[in-house]
Design an enzyme around this catalytic site. Sequence first.
Site, PDB file in Angstrom:
ATOM      1  N   GLY A  86       0.831  -1.210   0.000  1.00  0.00           N
ATOM      2  CA  GLY A  86       0.000   0.000   0.000  1.00  0.00           C
ATOM      3  C   GLY A  86       0.862   1.254   0.000  1.00  0.00           C
ATOM      4  CG  HIS A 120     -20.183  11.888   4.590  1.00  0.00           C
ATOM      5  ND1 HIS A 120     -20.944  12.986   4.333  1.00  0.00           N
ATOM      6  CD2 HIS A 120     -19.013  12.346   5.074  1.00  0.00           C
ATOM      7  CE1 HIS A 120     -20.250  14.077   4.648  1.00  0.00           C
ATOM      8  NE2 HIS A 120     -19.075  13.717   5.098  1.00  0.00           N
ATOM      9  CG  LEU A 154      -6.811  12.856   5.572  1.00  0.00           C
ATOM     10  CD1 LEU A 154      -6.780  14.238   4.927  1.00  0.00           C
ATOM     11  CD2 LEU A 154      -6.546  11.796   4.510  1.00  0.00           C
ATOM     12  CG  HIS A 176     -17.124   8.879   3.814  1.00  0.00           C
ATOM     13  ND1 HIS A 176     -16.617   9.365   2.639  1.00  0.00           N
ATOM     14  CD2 HIS A 176     -16.459   9.524   4.799  1.00  0.00           C
ATOM     15  CE1 HIS A 176     -15.695  10.280   2.912  1.00  0.00           C
ATOM     16  NE2 HIS A 176     -15.575  10.383   4.203  1.00  0.00           N
ATOM     17  NE  ARG A 194     -18.459  13.192   8.584  1.00  0.00           N
ATOM     18  CZ  ARG A 194     -17.222  13.026   8.147  1.00  0.00           C
ATOM     19  NH1 ARG A 194     -16.665  11.822   8.158  1.00  0.00           N
ATOM     20  NH2 ARG A 194     -16.531  14.038   7.686  1.00  0.00           N
TER      21      ARG A 194
HETATM   22  C1  LIG Z   1     -14.186  11.126  -0.770  1.00  0.00           C
HETATM   23  C2  LIG Z   1     -13.441  10.964   0.512  1.00  0.00           C
HETATM   24  C3  LIG Z   1     -13.053  12.089   1.244  1.00  0.00           C
HETATM   25  C4  LIG Z   1     -12.354  11.951   2.439  1.00  0.00           C
HETATM   26  N1  LIG Z   1     -11.991  13.067   3.119  1.00  0.00           N
HETATM   27  C5  LIG Z   1     -11.295  12.948   4.279  1.00  0.00           C
HETATM   28  C6  LIG Z   1     -10.878  14.112   4.992  1.00  0.00           C
HETATM   29  O1  LIG Z   1     -11.132  15.236   4.586  1.00  0.00           O
HETATM   30  N2  LIG Z   1     -10.170  13.938   6.126  1.00  0.00           N
HETATM   31  C7  LIG Z   1      -9.856  12.705   6.613  1.00  0.00           C
HETATM   32  O2  LIG Z   1      -9.190  12.619   7.631  1.00  0.00           O
HETATM   33  N3  LIG Z   1     -10.232  11.580   5.939  1.00  0.00           N
HETATM   34  C8  LIG Z   1     -10.949  11.672   4.802  1.00  0.00           C
HETATM   35  N4  LIG Z   1     -11.335  10.529   4.133  1.00  0.00           N
HETATM   36  C9  LIG Z   1     -10.862   9.216   4.599  1.00  0.00           C
HETATM   37  C10 LIG Z   1      -9.402   8.995   4.196  1.00  0.00           C
HETATM   38  O3  LIG Z   1      -9.175   9.546   2.926  1.00  0.00           O
HETATM   39  C11 LIG Z   1      -8.977   7.522   4.141  1.00  0.00           C
HETATM   40  O4  LIG Z   1      -9.438   6.861   5.259  1.00  0.00           O
HETATM   41  C12 LIG Z   1      -7.463   7.380   4.114  1.00  0.00           C
HETATM   42  O5  LIG Z   1      -6.921   8.177   3.101  1.00  0.00           O
HETATM   43  C13 LIG Z   1      -7.013   5.947   3.929  1.00  0.00           C
HETATM   44  O6  LIG Z   1      -5.607   5.903   3.754  1.00  0.00           O
HETATM   45  P1  LIG Z   1      -4.804   4.530   3.734  1.00  0.00           P
HETATM   46  O7  LIG Z   1      -3.381   4.880   3.554  1.00  0.00           O
HETATM   47  O8  LIG Z   1      -5.153   3.730   4.923  1.00  0.00           O
HETATM   48  O9  LIG Z   1      -5.344   3.724   2.467  1.00  0.00           O
HETATM   49  P2  LIG Z   1      -5.507   4.102   0.917  1.00  0.00           P
HETATM   50  O10 LIG Z   1      -5.204   5.498   0.628  1.00  0.00           O
HETATM   51  O11 LIG Z   1      -6.817   3.551   0.508  1.00  0.00           O
HETATM   52  O12 LIG Z   1      -4.364   3.270   0.198  1.00  0.00           O
HETATM   53  C14 LIG Z   1      -4.422   1.889   0.006  1.00  0.00           C
HETATM   54  C15 LIG Z   1      -3.192   1.459  -0.755  1.00  0.00           C
HETATM   55  O13 LIG Z   1      -3.071   0.052  -0.705  1.00  0.00           O
HETATM   56  C16 LIG Z   1      -2.874  -0.466  -1.986  1.00  0.00           C
HETATM   57  N5  LIG Z   1      -3.442  -1.814  -1.979  1.00  0.00           N
HETATM   58  C17 LIG Z   1      -4.638  -2.201  -1.485  1.00  0.00           C
HETATM   59  N6  LIG Z   1      -4.799  -3.532  -1.636  1.00  0.00           N
HETATM   60  C18 LIG Z   1      -3.675  -3.989  -2.229  1.00  0.00           C
HETATM   61  C19 LIG Z   1      -3.244  -5.277  -2.652  1.00  0.00           C
HETATM   62  N7  LIG Z   1      -3.998  -6.359  -2.493  1.00  0.00           N
HETATM   63  N8  LIG Z   1      -2.031  -5.369  -3.253  1.00  0.00           N
HETATM   64  C20 LIG Z   1      -1.239  -4.263  -3.451  1.00  0.00           C
HETATM   65  N9  LIG Z   1      -1.615  -3.037  -3.044  1.00  0.00           N
HETATM   66  C21 LIG Z   1      -2.808  -2.900  -2.448  1.00  0.00           C
HETATM   67  C22 LIG Z   1      -3.505   0.504  -2.925  1.00  0.00           C
HETATM   68  O14 LIG Z   1      -2.933   0.396  -4.205  1.00  0.00           O
HETATM   69  C23 LIG Z   1      -3.171   1.818  -2.237  1.00  0.00           C
HETATM   70  O15 LIG Z   1      -1.864   2.192  -2.591  1.00  0.00           O
HETATM   71  C24 LIG Z   1     -12.040  10.653   2.935  1.00  0.00           C
HETATM   72  C25 LIG Z   1     -12.428   9.539   2.217  1.00  0.00           C
HETATM   73  C26 LIG Z   1     -13.152   9.680   1.030  1.00  0.00           C
HETATM   74  C27 LIG Z   1     -13.628   8.460   0.327  1.00  0.00           C
END
Ligand SMILES: Cc1cc2nc3c(=O)[nH]c(=O)nc-3n(C[C@H](O)[C@H](O)[C@H](O)COP(=O)(O)OP(=O)(O)OC[C@H]3O[C@@H](n4cnc5c(N)ncnc54)[C@H](O)[C@@H]3O)c2cc1C
Lengths: 664, 248
Positions: free
Chosen positions: A40, A266, A469, A429, A337
């Site tokens: 990821g 949401h 985030l 969401h 929410r």
């Molecule tokens: C529209 C929207 C708006 C949002 N706004 C906010 C906000 O304003 N503030 C806030 O705090 N949060 C917000 N959130 C929530 C937040 O964006 C996410 O919870 C957070 O970014 C998740 O980050 P992460 O690094 O855990 O995963 P992700 O960013 O989802 O990254 C997952 C990674 O894992 C990789 N991956 C997954 N499965 C595999 C696999 N099997 N093999 C190889 N690679 C894989 C993907 O390629 C990717 O690189 C929002 C969410 C959405 C949907």
Amino acid sequence: MSLKNNVPEGPLADKWTKYKSTMNLVAPNNKRRIEIIVVGTGLAGASAAATLGELGYQVKCFTFHDSPRRAHSIAAQGGINAAKNYQNDGDSAYRLFYDTIKGGDYRSREANVHRLAEVSTEIIDQCVAQGVPFAREYGGLLANRSFGGVQVSRTFYARGQTGQQLLIGAYQALSRQIARGSVTMYNRHEMLDLVKVDGKARGIICRNLLTGEIERFAAHCVVLATGGYGNVFYLSTNAMASNVTAAWKSVKKGALMANPCYTQIHPTCIPVSGEYQSKLTLMSESLRNDGRVWVPNKVSDAEAIQRGEKNALDIPEEDRDYYLERRYPAFGNLVPRDVASRAAKVACDEGKGVSKTGLAVFLDFASAIERYGKAEALMAGISNPSKEKITELGRAVIKKKYGNLFQMYEKITGENPYKLPMKIYPAVHYTMGGIWVDYNLQTNVPGLFALGESNFSDHGANRLGASALMQGLADGYFVIPYTIGQFLSKEIRTPAIDPNGPEFIQAEKEVKEKINQLMGIQGNQSVESFHRKLGKIMWEYCGMARNAEGLKKGRQMIRDLRKEFYSDVFIPGTNDEYNPELEKAMRVADFLELGEVMMVDALNREESCGGHFREEHQSEEGEAKRNDADYTYVAAWEWNEENPILHKEDLVFENVELKTRSYK
Amino acid sequence: MKLTLKIWRQKNQSSKGAFESYQVEADEHMSFLEMLDVLNEQLISEKKSPVAFEHDCREGICGTCNLVIDGRPHGPSQGTTTCQLHMRSFKDGDTIHIEPFRARSFPIIKDLVVDRTAFDRIIQSGGYVSVNTGQAQDGNAIPIEGNTAAKAFDSATCIGCGACVAACPNGSAMLFTSAKVQHLGLLPQGKVEHKSRVQKMVAQMDKEGFGFCSNVGACEAECPKEISIDNIAAMNRGFVGSMFSTEE
Ligand SMILES: Cc1cc2nc3c(=O)[nH]c(=O)nc-3n(C[C@H](O)[C@H](O)[C@H](O)COP(=O)(O)OP(=O)(O)OC[C@H]3O[C@@H](n4cnc5c(N)ncnc54)[C@H](O)[C@@H]3O)c2cc1C
Ligand code: SF4
Ligand code: FES
């Protein structure tokens, strides 16, 4: 199995500092020999891989995307919290901790949440140093805004694209390590299995998405940062490719899925417009500061709107029901929410929905436009302004505050929200549930760690805005680089793990068999159609409101659908080429199992808390009723085809008192 | 609405591609990509090979989607990615041509899917600030003047989609590269490495086979984030400056 959370001893505020300074370390010469797999490249994965690379470990980093910069984190709009107290409004780590615990409806682990609040301030410093262009005040200092559920201003933001700017910062840090050779990057590689050797996580099996080749990768430990599973509902605000496969394969290798039923819905998203709909778009929570939510009082009016014979302006004031203001006079349109989402559902269930599908409510800016317009006229010294003048001035104010959101709305719906109220409806969401981890972010499988949205750890039953985030970057920059040493310090004598060992060969064989099985079905229904059906079942029976009967029915429907999938799915093409349909099929296969465990978890939890609302457990006015005596625990599920097995971690609250949330 | 689609089909990098014709029934509320979903469902139900195209966020921010529609990267609307385009921009009976982003440095993988990893390598060559985790001073230690911050931000909004390259007759990556150079170079945190950054990123750009810039301006016109061509001019000044510098 007993779940040991490994929370260190001592007073809450000292735990992390003391623990950090007494942890086992890995010497630099040993770090060079130790390999780490990070799956990821979202905020959690990119920040972890970059930092571990800086520390001198040999990192292999994986993403199924074509570039690490495309991870779903890029889409976050609103902002990121940090207890900087730059506004001098009384913020502190304790206050952020407390808000998060309360917002999560008292279903998260105190020590993890406090650590998150403590490191939040360092995140902002780090991002600024990387060149993240946060919003600034006139004097050049960092700006803040407020978000739902809190009384201080602690949210840092970068226009409406905070996620993008933070991710680009982490991506650049990662790129620097790739250039230095400390991180080897594997794009377009999807993890399809976890490999354990002697009970420890030692590698993964991937499919190279360009060639279809199945490849084996070994390391001393494995870190998952693979995001959330909201797409089990098919329609959500998540990016199209977000999925549960990496987490789910790990669960099938012994990790536990914690609180899978905690889903955040949401309240303000653009409604579904037709069967062809592929995803849903979020409209920022900030709109509820000025928008009033309503539906017609009479079902007959709503039906006329649904048929397109009337529009919002045809409904006189006395025939409108501003239901949030009516039901929650103290918080009005600004209830949290989960509460706002459920209330919209109640209105639409009564037949008062305002779109073709009957699944939408109005978010109306007319009052705000009039209010702002009058104030502007007064300031401009216009006496007796005409109605048109007031509207014109008021619209200009709204445009300044929300212009980009209004434009986005118009692009998608083709309707002008300055003239007609927006139509909105709740959508899936975020998933608070995820892989169970201890204080070190280690799962119950030694050597397997989980970060970011993929773990369950910090948000309890409901997440506050701008906290995901924060958690992703806290985990990746400031927690895992330390806690991973607790495991790796005992591995310094372990030689490089051999990817040709029998466990790897066996896992590879199983992955290939699974692919052959799916490709061999050659049925008649597309992968997409199964995903859509699953989503409908999840939404109907495990969505905004749940009850025992529905959950049992939903569970059976998923089991039936799974059977049908394995006998009638059709995947075009072959497995040794670029084949997006095959990728999707494997993801949907895992969703078809996860969905069942979500139903089981929701059925088990005989209470209403945060995003989990059981109709049997509500007050006479329809408010959620928690059951602290029996359910103050984390439900961590072990996969079992017949009946998933429940393991419990009791939640102990030593610092905050459990209270009922009220918004009346 | 009934549409005729002429879509570029190419099995893999080494095979020869060609346009193929398809009929599809769409709804004006659909997004352009949802219209392609409908086509693919149709093809799958006929047991034919669906059209490969890339997308993820479907809200204009991840930079994954990348189609040339009737000759224009990201289609007819200004400041819009392919995924934000809706079918109400088209009329019943229209014929629409759909092609991949074409450039020497973006080899075709299949149908409409191309390989844009050259962009990643440009960033790896120097598109960052050299700061390790934990080395940062307080976020408010250096105030940044509003105008400078806003300019840096405008450059930072690049989503790495590659439309600028596809639009350029020379296949130049100058808009993409200069946006990153300006984003970091304008901020005090990134200024320190500015000169060496420009040199390394330009060198990598050349190595990847991107063309030179002859000030055509098509990049700016097609950029979905409306990144200004002024970035290129500013980077050129920085590049010339860095040639006469005695520092590394
Ligand atoms: C529209 C929207 C708006 C949002 N706004 C906010 C906000 O304003 N503030 C806030 O705090 N949060 C917000 N959130 C929530 C937040 O964006 C996410 O919870 C957070 O970014 C998740 O980050 P992460 O690094 O855990 O995963 P992700 O960013 O989802 O990254 C997952 C990674 O894992 C990789 N991956 C997954 N499965 C595999 C696999 N099997 N093999 C190889 N690679 C894989 C993907 O390629 C990717 O690189 C929002 C969410 C959405 C949907
Ligand atoms: S400069 Fe514009 S067109 Fe070029 S990659 Fe960035 S966003 Fe895309
Ligand atoms: S799919 Fe993300 S920008 Fe178009």
